[in-house]
Design an enzyme around this catalytic site. Sequence first.
Site, PDB file in Angstrom:
ATOM      1  N   ASP A 135      47.056  37.368  39.093  1.00 55.22           N
ATOM      2  CA  ASP A 135      46.388  37.694  40.347  1.00 55.22           C
ATOM      3  C   ASP A 135      44.980  37.113  40.353  1.00 55.22           C
ATOM      4  OD1 ASP A 135      48.620  39.167  41.027  1.00 55.22           O
ATOM      5  OD2 ASP A 135      47.773  41.063  40.330  1.00 55.22           O
ATOM      6  N   LYS A 136      44.442  36.895  41.534  1.00 53.40           N
ATOM      7  CA  LYS A 136      43.110  36.317  41.678  1.00 53.40           C
ATOM      8  C   LYS A 136      42.086  37.031  40.795  1.00 53.40           C
ATOM      9  CE  LYS A 136      39.370  35.833  45.070  1.00 53.40           C
ATOM     10  NZ  LYS A 136      38.952  36.080  46.477  1.00 53.40           N
TER      11      LYS A 136
END
Length: 332
Positions: A135-136
């Site tokens: 995830d970012k």
Amino acid sequence: MTQEITIPFSLSGVRLDGALAQLFPEHSRSRLKAWLEEGHVTVDGEVLPGKTKLEGGEILVANLPEPEIQTEAQAENIPISVIFEDEHLLVINKPPGLVVHPGAGNREGTLLNALLHHAPQLANVARAGIVHRLDKDTSGVMMVAKTALAQTHLVRQLQSHSASREYVALVHGEVKKGGTIENMIGRHPKDRTRQAVVVFGGKTAITHYKVRELFGGPALKGRHYTLLECQLETGRTHQIRVHLSSQQRPLVGDATYGKRGDVMFGRQALHAWRLTVVHPFTGEKKRFVAPMAIDMKNLLKGLRAERDNLPEEDDFDDDFEEDGNEFIYVRD
């Protein structure tokens, strides 16, 4: 691209789909299965089902479409932290805040753009060699294939669960012992941007976890946190975040699955700590460790200082390095 192959007698008794995986190791099994079903492969002039057992000596003709290659993304000079690299494999420590792959609202400034600058030959590999994502706002170790053959090899390890991915996560509350969470994860029935534990329509998700450290006591004024070590057996979108939230132990700082109004940390406190994989060319077992991002390291340092009444400038080892293991690579 058309190839004609005489089936070797060593494949006598092997199913056609299994033989294709051996004859074309640079392609994934799912891709070969689709091509087989679409009629791109014939045996002695016939389109046969994948379960057909071969005798050896047949003439196999494969008219395989060229794989789609990422061509729109542009190379960008974005620094990346390299843990290990050779001509087949690249292992990096992804910083928090970096999107892995271009998408809506993130056409530039992604890890893919950075990879194309770091290794321009990745333009000839699907998805610039990316085989899994973080995830970012999750930091930590990621592997990238530098060739199509290496990519297929690594993807198969992930699909068969032979590659091991371990994370550290700081959660709200006190977790007294480890365990395993197993259920189905799928799209949230009301919010399509989120994932959720579902009864129907999801995919099996398995997360193993154990307690690494507890933070609580009078100095924390009734607040409790637990540092967990999590190991993925499957790799569903947001799996650790969804699983721990479903147990009422959401990640600190998780704006999507966490506590409302949690401003203790600016992102989910999740770090991909360790990756164990078989090298796609040498066959050696490799284990890679990614040092923790400074923001999460400082978060733990502050909690320890508060819990133990210690000065925050004391040095704490949060990288979990294992001395003496020749398969571990650590680079700050």
